[in-house]
Design a protein around this motif. Sequence first.
Motif, PDB file in Angstrom:
ATOM      1  N   PRO A 596      40.187 -38.300 -32.563  1.00 28.44           N
ATOM      2  CA  PRO A 596      41.149 -39.295 -32.070  1.00 28.44           C
ATOM      3  C   PRO A 596      40.416 -40.484 -31.432  1.00 28.44           C
ATOM      4  CG  PRO A 596      41.798 -37.078 -31.434  1.00 28.44           C
ATOM      5  CD  PRO A 596      40.424 -36.973 -32.006  1.00 28.44           C
ATOM      6  N   LYS A 597      40.925 -41.644 -31.642  1.00 27.26           N
ATOM      7  CA  LYS A 597      40.303 -42.871 -31.183  1.00 27.26           C
ATOM      8  C   LYS A 597      39.992 -42.839 -29.681  1.00 27.26           C
ATOM      9  CE  LYS A 597      41.176 -47.861 -31.048  1.00 27.26           C
ATOM     10  NZ  LYS A 597      42.179 -48.917 -31.333  1.00 27.26           N
ATOM     11  N   ASP A 598      38.759 -43.215 -29.338  1.00 31.45           N
ATOM     12  CA  ASP A 598      38.280 -43.384 -27.951  1.00 31.45           C
ATOM     13  C   ASP A 598      38.082 -42.081 -27.177  1.00 31.45           C
ATOM     14  OD1 ASP A 598      38.302 -46.152 -28.260  1.00 31.45           O
ATOM     15  OD2 ASP A 598      40.396 -46.285 -27.602  1.00 31.45           O
ATOM     16  N   LEU A 599      38.368 -40.937 -27.766  1.00 32.68           N
ATOM     17  CA  LEU A 599      38.218 -39.672 -27.041  1.00 32.68           C
ATOM     18  C   LEU A 599      36.854 -39.032 -27.325  1.00 32.68           C
ATOM     19  CD1 LEU A 599      41.743 -38.011 -27.365  1.00 32.68           C
ATOM     20  CD2 LEU A 599      40.869 -39.591 -25.625  1.00 32.68           C
ATOM     21  N   ASN A 600      36.366 -38.317 -26.324  1.00 31.86           N
ATOM     22  CA  ASN A 600      35.095 -37.612 -26.465  1.00 31.86           C
ATOM     23  C   ASN A 600      35.294 -36.282 -27.186  1.00 31.86           C
ATOM     24  OD1 ASN A 600      34.032 -39.634 -24.860  1.00 31.86           O
ATOM     25  ND2 ASN A 600      34.094 -38.402 -22.991  1.00 31.86           N
ATOM     26  N   ILE A 601      34.215 -35.805 -27.783  1.00 34.43           N
ATOM     27  CA  ILE A 601      34.152 -34.419 -28.252  1.00 34.43           C
ATOM     28  C   ILE A 601      33.274 -33.678 -27.262  1.00 34.43           C
ATOM     29  CG2 ILE A 601      33.360 -32.892 -30.090  1.00 34.43           C
ATOM     30  CD1 ILE A 601      33.924 -35.169 -32.068  1.00 34.43           C
ATOM     31  N   THR A 602      33.821 -32.661 -26.635  1.00 33.58           N
ATOM     32  CA  THR A 602      33.132 -31.977 -25.534  1.00 33.58           C
ATOM     33  C   THR A 602      32.933 -30.507 -25.850  1.00 33.58           C
ATOM     34  OG1 THR A 602      34.111 -33.502 -23.926  1.00 33.58           O
ATOM     35  CG2 THR A 602      33.206 -31.441 -23.078  1.00 33.58           C
ATOM     36  N   GLY A 603      31.706 -30.029 -25.624  1.00 32.52           N
ATOM     37  CA  GLY A 603      31.391 -28.616 -25.771  1.00 32.52           C
ATOM     38  C   GLY A 603      31.025 -28.004 -24.438  1.00 32.52           C
ATOM     39  N   TYR A 604      31.259 -26.723 -24.317  1.00 29.20           N
ATOM     40  CA  TYR A 604      30.961 -25.997 -23.066  1.00 29.20           C
ATOM     41  C   TYR A 604      30.056 -24.817 -23.371  1.00 29.20           C
ATOM     42  CZ  TYR A 604      31.631 -22.918 -19.027  1.00 29.20           C
ATOM     43  OH  TYR A 604      31.416 -22.095 -17.950  1.00 29.20           O
ATOM     44  N   GLY A 605      29.108 -24.565 -22.479  1.00 25.65           N
ATOM     45  CA  GLY A 605      28.234 -23.402 -22.621  1.00 25.65           C
ATOM     46  C   GLY A 605      27.891 -22.824 -21.264  1.00 25.65           C
ATOM     47  N   ARG A 606      27.555 -21.542 -21.239  1.00 23.55           N
ATOM     48  CA  ARG A 606      27.179 -20.922 -19.978  1.00 23.55           C
ATOM     49  C   ARG A 606      26.159 -19.803 -20.212  1.00 23.55           C
ATOM     50  NH1 ARG A 606      32.247 -17.008 -18.119  1.00 23.55           N
ATOM     51  NH2 ARG A 606      32.011 -15.459 -19.778  1.00 23.55           N
ATOM     52  N   HIS A 607      25.436 -19.502 -19.152  1.00 25.49           N
ATOM     53  CA  HIS A 607      24.521 -18.359 -19.131  1.00 25.49           C
ATOM     54  C   HIS A 607      24.959 -17.432 -18.012  1.00 25.49           C
ATOM     55  CE1 HIS A 607      20.805 -16.000 -18.785  1.00 25.49           C
ATOM     56  NE2 HIS A 607      20.902 -16.208 -17.489  1.00 25.49           N
ATOM     57  N   ILE A 608      25.020 -16.139 -18.316  1.00 20.97           N
ATOM     58  CA  ILE A 608      25.347 -15.135 -17.307  1.00 20.97           C
ATOM     59  C   ILE A 608      24.058 -14.407 -16.931  1.00 20.97           C
ATOM     60  CG2 ILE A 608      26.696 -13.069 -16.778  1.00 20.97           C
ATOM     61  CD1 ILE A 608      28.340 -15.637 -17.090  1.00 20.97           C
ATOM     62  N   GLU A 609      23.857 -14.265 -15.634  1.00 22.68           N
ATOM     63  CA  GLU A 609      22.623 -13.697 -15.090  1.00 22.68           C
ATOM     64  C   GLU A 609      22.226 -12.389 -15.775  1.00 22.68           C
ATOM     65  OE1 GLU A 609      21.473 -13.654 -10.669  1.00 22.68           O
ATOM     66  OE2 GLU A 609      22.552 -11.771 -10.941  1.00 22.68           O
ATOM     67  N   GLN A 610      20.940 -12.272 -16.091  1.00 27.40           N
ATOM     68  CA  GLN A 610      20.405 -11.034 -16.652  1.00 27.40           C
ATOM     69  C   GLN A 610      18.932 -10.925 -16.261  1.00 27.40           C
ATOM     70  OE1 GLN A 610      21.238 -12.428 -20.749  1.00 27.40           O
ATOM     71  NE2 GLN A 610      19.062 -12.136 -21.167  1.00 27.40           N
ATOM     72  N   PHE A 611      18.471  -9.684 -16.108  1.00 24.41           N
ATOM     73  CA  PHE A 611      17.097  -9.446 -15.680  1.00 24.41           C
ATOM     74  C   PHE A 611      16.356  -8.510 -16.638  1.00 24.41           C
ATOM     75  CE2 PHE A 611      19.373 -10.116 -11.540  1.00 24.41           C
ATOM     76  CZ  PHE A 611      18.815 -11.355 -11.251  1.00 24.41           C
ATOM     77  N   ASP A 612      16.709  -8.536 -17.910  1.00 21.77           N
ATOM     78  CA  ASP A 612      16.108  -7.605 -18.858  1.00 21.77           C
ATOM     79  C   ASP A 612      15.048  -8.246 -19.748  1.00 21.77           C
ATOM     80  OD1 ASP A 612      17.912  -9.158 -20.214  1.00 21.77           O
ATOM     81  OD2 ASP A 612      18.913  -7.511 -21.259  1.00 21.77           O
ATOM     82  N   ILE A 613      14.668  -9.487 -19.436  1.00 22.76           N
ATOM     83  CA  ILE A 613      13.610 -10.157 -20.197  1.00 22.76           C
ATOM     84  C   ILE A 613      12.535 -10.631 -19.215  1.00 22.76           C
ATOM     85  CG2 ILE A 613      13.038 -11.999 -21.820  1.00 22.76           C
ATOM     86  CD1 ILE A 613      15.912 -12.077 -22.685  1.00 22.76           C
ATOM     87  N   PRO A 614      11.538  -9.813 -18.941  1.00 21.44           N
ATOM     88  CA  PRO A 614      10.466 -10.253 -18.050  1.00 21.44           C
ATOM     89  C   PRO A 614       9.425 -11.101 -18.786  1.00 21.44           C
ATOM     90  CG  PRO A 614      10.129  -7.974 -18.659  1.00 21.44           C
ATOM     91  CD  PRO A 614      11.409  -8.396 -19.312  1.00 21.44           C
ATOM     92  N   SER A 615       8.699 -11.867 -18.006  1.00 21.42           N
ATOM     93  CA  SER A 615       7.573 -12.634 -18.536  1.00 21.42           C
ATOM     94  C   SER A 615       6.277 -11.876 -18.266  1.00 21.42           C
ATOM     95  CB  SER A 615       7.518 -14.010 -17.874  1.00 21.42           C
ATOM     96  OG  SER A 615       7.325 -13.871 -16.472  1.00 21.42           O
ATOM     97  N   CYS A 616       5.173 -12.444 -18.722  1.00 20.06           N
ATOM     98  CA  CYS A 616       3.857 -11.844 -18.477  1.00 20.06           C
ATOM     99  C   CYS A 616       2.814 -12.948 -18.393  1.00 20.06           C
ATOM    100  CB  CYS A 616       3.490 -10.872 -19.598  1.00 20.06           C
ATOM    101  SG  CYS A 616       1.830 -10.153 -19.460  1.00 20.06           S
ATOM    102  N   MET A 617       1.937 -12.845 -17.405  1.00 14.89           N
ATOM    103  CA  MET A 617       0.862 -13.822 -17.242  1.00 14.89           C
ATOM    104  C   MET A 617      -0.421 -13.099 -16.858  1.00 14.89           C
ATOM    105  SD  MET A 617       0.438 -17.183 -17.323  1.00 14.89           S
ATOM    106  CE  MET A 617      -1.204 -17.939 -17.312  1.00 14.89           C
ATOM    107  N   ILE A 618      -1.459 -13.261 -17.672  1.00 17.70           N
ATOM    108  CA  ILE A 618      -2.783 -12.727 -17.346  1.00 17.70           C
ATOM    109  C   ILE A 618      -3.638 -13.883 -16.845  1.00 17.70           C
ATOM    110  CG2 ILE A 618      -3.503 -12.952 -19.764  1.00 17.70           C
ATOM    111  CD1 ILE A 618      -4.860 -10.265 -17.401  1.00 17.70           C
TER     112      ILE A 618
END
Length: 761
Positions: A596-618
């Motif tokens: 529609p004329k002059d209107l935006n197209i808007t998307g929404y996204g979210r992340h829900i907290e999780q702790f099952d992907i750890p990192s690693c640094m040597i």
Amino acid sequence: MAEYRYIGKYTKRLEANDIVTGKATFLDDFKVPQMIFGKALRSPYPHARITFIDTTEAKKLKGVHTVITHKEIPKGWELGWPVHKKLMDEIVYFAGDLVAIVAADTVEIAEEAVDLIIVEYEELPAIFDAAVALAEGAPQIYERFKNNLVDPGVPHFQPDGPHWQVMYGDVEKGFAEAAFVAEDLVEFNKMPAPLAPEPPGAIVRWEGGPDYTIWATSQSPYILKLFNSPRIPGSNLRVKTFNVGGSYGNKQTLSVTVLCAALLAKTTNRPVKFFLTKCEQLMAHEVRLGSKIKAKIGMDKEGIVCAVEGDWMVDTGALADSVQGQVGVGLGEAQLVMAKCKNWNLDSHIAVTNKCPAGIVRGYGGQELNSCLTLLMARTMRAGGFDPIECYKKNYVSPGDRYIWRDGRWWQSRVPTKFPEAIQNAADKFGWKDKWKGWGIPTSVNGSKARGVGAAVIGNADIGEDNTEAYVRLISDIKGKGSTVVVQCDITESGMGQRSNVAKMVAEVLNVPIEKVKVTEPDSMNNPTNFGLCGSRGTITSGKACTLAAADAKKKVFELGALHFGVSEEQLEMKDFIVYVRDNPEKKIPIKKLGPKDLNITGYGRHIEQFDIPSCMIFIVEVEVDTDTGFTKIVKITGGTDIGQIIDSRAVLMQLQGGIGSACVDTALFEECIYDPNTGRPLTTNLIEYKWRPFNEFPHYEAVIMESQVDSFMFKALGIGEVSGAAGASAVMLAISNAIGVEVAEYPATPAVVLKALKKA
């Protein structure tokens, strides 16, 4: 690996030109109409009662708008988690604590007024060590904390109840089965300062009623709002930020600074700018936690840790402000490093003392505990004659391993099995096989110069912490066929390049020119919820929310395109704001003509907290120790990790190299806050006395980065900045010990410490 337009490649940061040309706005550049300036009078004593205070002459000074002491402060302006300290009180709790605050037309007038305030004190017994504070009969610092013991747990982080212990399995059985056991009291207790180049500061304008607008040097507007709204009674806070001149995790809540500015603003009905000096930053702003742990680690004949027992004593200084969350993360990170161990009895006790308050710093509890436990783990490796690289590979968390994270809940790792490979790749790049001669054996000796190597590993599951949301809007350009993409996500730029990386990810999803992607200014009112950049969370959390929002907007575009062309959504592609049919590219239309004329197209996204992907640094390091002087020089560093997918090739190198500073690696060599043992006053309140590595002494650094495409979000990437240098201190200590053939376990290993160890030998 997928072939991307932007991801994995270098793109110039959004703010790059403005920063190098001086056009970028920082808080100190910003002015609010009718703004006045706040300054503080601070206590010279670590613990004292104010018996007399006279502000008469200060209030008479021309240009002074108000002077506030503990006598005038309203009820409810209090600090701590749980609440235990007033913003200003009859009692001062550390050298640098607030005595009075002043608002005046200029900084100079405010400082002159501070000097006119007359105060008399009655000194009280002071405590400077957590173990002493927790001992029977120690003077009690706060009424709230019996025996100076801070309540465990943080409700916001731990919804199921307090978490401060890791206790499972059968520790006695584990030690009975151990072939090698190490037990000792280990300390990481000098509470160094991360020392961001830009000091903490805030401008606050009271809008009337409950409303305040805050501009601050915080790296997270939402965290500042979350913590300080309850501390300003009945308040509704709007928080904005500009570019932040470094934070290193240390400029987040800014509670004392914000409350001072807010109270002065409400009292004077004028906007107030309250900025700490570098001296005040070192004297009164948050430093690293102090750590002492009496621990015992058992290892079997294969080099697997089979039992861990200990009591972690944490010194939070004169204010406990969510330190319980740091303890939870530290306990979690210990489990990642020794993930094969099934027998744990690791307790913690947090004590208040009369030192400068400790708080959030890059590494968030993990570095403090890792720096202690790694030295004990090394003793078991030494006893068994194990190569530390091999031990780290065997013990580090792998898919299916379970651990308790900061929320007190069990999580199961779902990372790929590439971490041992990442550790080995870094060791190969470093030349470990040739340099490692065994425990207590130098790599080489040339006269008084002895070289040694050391390695340590750490990881973090906070990289998925905290809920996040974002909007992506496609706004039609007034002229032409194009559009502009606006990303609404509350992201402050404090040096990590996250705003640019989010723009890059959204540009990749929508397949549009990156210069056409704009990120909204950080503002807690105009943006959806985002906790900002902490815990290396930005890559997964902001990345996931923004890419899902972009994908949602793209889907809506394709829905409109399918109606227009009479085809299915799956048959469509888009590039540079043009939608076309994949098998018939001549069928195309600009996005701006679809909706529609002059209107935006808007998307929404979210992340829900999780702790099952750890990192690693040597972290692998070679040092050179002068056995005549005790001086230690870092010769070479190699850092290794698997980050799933590089988002920006230069940004990740910057994050890895950044771990050298911010009270990380050099806490093993010279960074420490020193107090006068007689007066309890800090002595390291400037950059001459507080030892800090300048850029021209940056050691040689090599990065080894694997990209194993982790199942984290659309672009399969992990964050790594939080722990890039967190294992550095323990690695350096092990390297020094191997260089001189004598165990050194006192942080920092200054020349005096090294020479003392050599004399004992």
